[in-house]
Design a protein around this motif. Structure first.
Motif, PDB file in Angstrom:
ATOM      1  N   ILE A  26     -28.407 -22.400 -64.843  1.00 30.72           N
ATOM      2  CA  ILE A  26     -29.538 -23.330 -64.944  1.00 30.72           C
ATOM      3  C   ILE A  26     -30.354 -23.214 -63.661  1.00 30.72           C
ATOM      4  O   ILE A  26     -29.881 -23.543 -62.571  1.00 30.72           O
ATOM      5  N   ARG A  27     -31.560 -22.699 -63.818  1.00 30.79           N
ATOM      6  CA  ARG A  27     -32.400 -22.499 -62.635  1.00 30.79           C
ATOM      7  C   ARG A  27     -32.965 -23.829 -62.122  1.00 30.79           C
ATOM      8  O   ARG A  27     -33.109 -24.781 -62.896  1.00 30.79           O
ATOM      9  N   GLY A  28     -33.247 -23.864 -60.835  1.00 35.33           N
ATOM     10  CA  GLY A  28     -33.967 -25.013 -60.294  1.00 35.33           C
ATOM     11  C   GLY A  28     -35.312 -25.097 -60.986  1.00 35.33           C
ATOM     12  O   GLY A  28     -36.015 -24.095 -61.093  1.00 35.33           O
ATOM     13  N   ASN A  29     -35.651 -26.250 -61.514  1.00 34.09           N
ATOM     14  CA  ASN A  29     -36.893 -26.390 -62.270  1.00 34.09           C
ATOM     15  C   ASN A  29     -37.366 -27.846 -62.159  1.00 34.09           C
ATOM     16  O   ASN A  29     -36.691 -28.749 -62.663  1.00 34.09           O
ATOM     17  N   GLN A  65     -29.233 -25.628 -60.707  1.00 31.53           N
ATOM     18  CA  GLN A  65     -30.243 -25.594 -59.635  1.00 31.53           C
ATOM     19  C   GLN A  65     -30.203 -24.244 -58.922  1.00 31.53           C
ATOM     20  O   GLN A  65     -30.297 -24.157 -57.692  1.00 31.53           O
ATOM     21  N   LEU A 100     -37.311 -30.501 -64.929  1.00 34.47           N
ATOM     22  CA  LEU A 100     -36.075 -31.210 -65.312  1.00 34.47           C
ATOM     23  C   LEU A 100     -36.012 -32.568 -64.618  1.00 34.47           C
ATOM     24  O   LEU A 100     -35.590 -33.560 -65.218  1.00 34.47           O
ATOM     25  N   ALA A 101     -36.425 -32.611 -63.356  1.00 31.02           N
ATOM     26  CA  ALA A 101     -36.434 -33.881 -62.632  1.00 31.02           C
ATOM     27  C   ALA A 101     -37.567 -34.776 -63.133  1.00 31.02           C
ATOM     28  O   ALA A 101     -37.383 -35.973 -63.348  1.00 31.02           O
ATOM     29  N   GLN A 153     -36.975 -36.694 -66.496  1.00 31.29           N
ATOM     30  CA  GLN A 153     -36.124 -37.884 -66.410  1.00 31.29           C
ATOM     31  C   GLN A 153     -36.921 -39.091 -65.936  1.00 31.29           C
ATOM     32  O   GLN A 153     -36.674 -40.210 -66.376  1.00 31.29           O
ATOM     33  N   GLY A 160     -21.350 -35.959 -56.676  1.00 28.30           N
ATOM     34  CA  GLY A 160     -22.607 -36.471 -57.215  1.00 28.30           C
ATOM     35  C   GLY A 160     -23.725 -35.461 -57.018  1.00 28.30           C
ATOM     36  O   GLY A 160     -23.622 -34.566 -56.178  1.00 28.30           O
ATOM     37  N   GLY A 161     -24.769 -35.567 -57.809  1.00 24.92           N
ATOM     38  CA  GLY A 161     -25.969 -34.761 -57.632  1.00 24.92           C
ATOM     39  C   GLY A 161     -25.826 -33.302 -58.006  1.00 24.92           C
ATOM     40  O   GLY A 161     -26.628 -32.464 -57.599  1.00 24.92           O
ATOM     41  N   VAL A 162     -24.801 -32.950 -58.789  1.00 23.32           N
ATOM     42  CA  VAL A 162     -24.578 -31.543 -59.137  1.00 23.32           C
ATOM     43  C   VAL A 162     -25.224 -31.153 -60.468  1.00 23.32           C
ATOM     44  O   VAL A 162     -25.226 -29.978 -60.836  1.00 23.32           O
ATOM     45  N   GLY A 163     -25.744 -32.155 -61.191  1.00 18.32           N
ATOM     46  CA  GLY A 163     -26.412 -31.857 -62.461  1.00 18.32           C
ATOM     47  C   GLY A 163     -25.650 -32.314 -63.708  1.00 18.32           C
ATOM     48  O   GLY A 163     -25.933 -31.830 -64.807  1.00 18.32           O
ATOM     49  N   LYS A 164     -24.721 -33.240 -63.549  1.00 17.20           N
ATOM     50  CA  LYS A 164     -23.977 -33.743 -64.724  1.00 17.20           C
ATOM     51  C   LYS A 164     -24.914 -34.413 -65.730  1.00 17.20           C
ATOM     52  O   LYS A 164     -24.918 -34.072 -66.909  1.00 17.20           O
ATOM     53  N   THR A 165     -25.697 -35.371 -65.226  1.00 20.43           N
ATOM     54  CA  THR A 165     -26.557 -36.137 -66.136  1.00 20.43           C
ATOM     55  C   THR A 165     -27.624 -35.228 -66.756  1.00 20.43           C
ATOM     56  O   THR A 165     -27.858 -35.265 -67.963  1.00 20.43           O
ATOM     57  N   THR A 166     -28.241 -34.400 -65.923  1.00 15.59           N
ATOM     58  CA  THR A 166     -29.276 -33.480 -66.413  1.00 15.59           C
ATOM     59  C   THR A 166     -28.693 -32.552 -67.481  1.00 15.59           C
ATOM     60  O   THR A 166     -29.333 -32.271 -68.502  1.00 15.59           O
TER      61      THR A 166
END
Ligand SMILES: Nc1ncnc2c1ncn2[C@@H]1O[C@H](COP(=O)(O)OP(=O)(O)O)[C@@H](O)[C@H]1O
Ligand SMILES: [Mg+2]
Length: 255
Positions: free
Chosen positions: A207-210, A179, A213-214, A217, A12-18
Motif C-alpha cells: 500500500i503506497r503512501g497516498n 505507506q 487515503l488520509a 477519512q 498505533g498509526g501503522v494503517g490498521k483502520t485505513t
C-alpha cells in the motif's frame, strides 16, 4: 460461512483502520458481502465512515451480550458495527471468559457475510485478544519505518499464544506493508528484510503512501467514494484480489 479477519498490530498509526475500511470497501466492490467491526474505543473507523453518535455499538454486545444483529448499521459498500468510547471499560473488567463473547456473538451472523473484518485497537489487551479469538485469520499492517520489524516478532508470538490457548482456527493470512514509498531506500530495505524473515507471509501488494487515503477519512468516506482512480484505491483493490486468491475464493462473474 463468512471468513473473519482481524486487522491487527499493537503499534498505533501503522494503517490498521485505513486497511480495514478500504479493504472492506474493495472486497465489497468485488461482490463480497462485508461486515466491518470497529473494536477500537477510539472509534476511528466509525468516524472515518461518517457515523457520529451511533445508538448501538459493539459495547452493548460485549458488555451486556445484546443481540449482535441489533448493533449492525447497514451501508452501501458494507455493513458496520460501530465502536464507542465505553468499550475501553471492557479492557478492565474481570468477567471470566470475556474474550470469548465476540466469538460466540459472531456465530449468529457469520452465515450472512462473506467477510467480517475487525479493526483492532493499538494494544494487546482484551479487545485485541477477543478479536483474534473470534477470527479465522489475522492481517498485519507493517508501516515502512525504522524499528517496525521489531514489534512484529512480539505480535506474531501473541498470535501463536492465542492460537494455542483460545482459538485453534487462527492463522496469519499475511503481512501488508503500508505507506510505502519505493523511492526511499529505507522502505525498500524494510520490505526486503521482512521478505527474508517472513517469506510467503508477506503480501506482494504494497500500500503506497497516498494522501487521498488520509483525506477520504476526514470527510467520512472510503477511498472508492472519495477517488476511485487514486493509488490508494488501486492498491486496496489489489490487496483484496490477492486475499481472495490466497483463500481460493473466486470473484462472482458479474463484478
Ligand atoms: N497508505 C497511506 N498513505 C497515506 N496516509 C496513510 C496511509 N495509511 C494510513 N495513513 C494515515 O496514517 C494515519 C494512521 O493510519 P491508521 O489507519 O489510522 O493507523 P492505525 O489504525 O494503525 O492507528 C492516519 O492519519 C491515516 O490517514
Ligand atoms: Mg486505528
Amino acid at each position: 460461512m463468512g471468513v473473519v479477519i482481524s486487522v491487527a498490530n499493537h503499534k498505533g498509526g501503522v494503517g490498521k483502520t485505513t486497511t480495514t475500511v478500504n479493504l472492506g470497501a474493495a472486497l465489497g466492490r468485488l461482490g463480497m458481502k462485508v461486515l466491518l467491526v470497529d473494536a477500537d474505543p477510539q472509534a476511528n473507523a466509525t468516524r472515518a465512515l461518517g457515523l457520529k453518535k451511533p445508538e448501538k455499538s459493539l459495547y452493548q454486545v460485549l458488555a451486556f451480550q445484546d443481540d449482535i444483529r441489533t448493533a449492525i448499521h447497514g451501508g452501501d459498500a458494507f455493513d458496520l458495527i460501530p465502536s464507542s468510547v465505553h468499550l475501553a471499560g471492557f479492557e478492565k473488567n474481570n468477567d471470566v471468559g470475556k474474550e470469548f463473547i465476540l466469538q460466540e456473538a459472531f456465530a449468529d451472523i457469520k452465515d450472512h457475510y462473506d467477510f467480517i473484518l475487525i479493526d483492532c485497537p493499538p494494544s494487546l489487551g482484551a479487545l485485541t485478544i477477543s478479536a483474534l479469538t473470534a477470527s479465522d485469520y489475522a492481517v498485519i499492517p507493517l508501516q515502512s519505518e525504522f524499528l517496525a520489524l521489531q514489534g512484529m516478532t512480539d505480535f506474531i508470538k501473541i498470535l501463536r499464544t492465542v492460537k494455542t490457548r483460545m482459538n485453534k482456527e487462527l492463522d496469519l493470512l499475511g503481512i501488508v506493508v503500508t505507506q510505502f514509498d519505493h523511492r526511499k531506500v529505507l522502505h525498500r530495505d524494510i520490505y526486503e528484510h521482512a521478505l527474508q524473515t517472513y517469506g510467503d507471509a508477506m503480501f506482494g501488494t504494497m500500500i503506497r503512501g497516498n494522501v487521498a487515503l488520509a483525506e477520504s477519512q476526514s470527510v467520512g468516506q472510503h477511498i472508492f467514494e472519495y477517488d476511485h482512480t487514486c493509488n490508494g484505491a488501486t492498491d486496496y483493490l489489489d490487496l483484496a484480489n490477492e486475499i481472495l486468491k490466497r483463500l481460493n475464493i473466486s470473484v462472482p462473474v458479474s463484478s
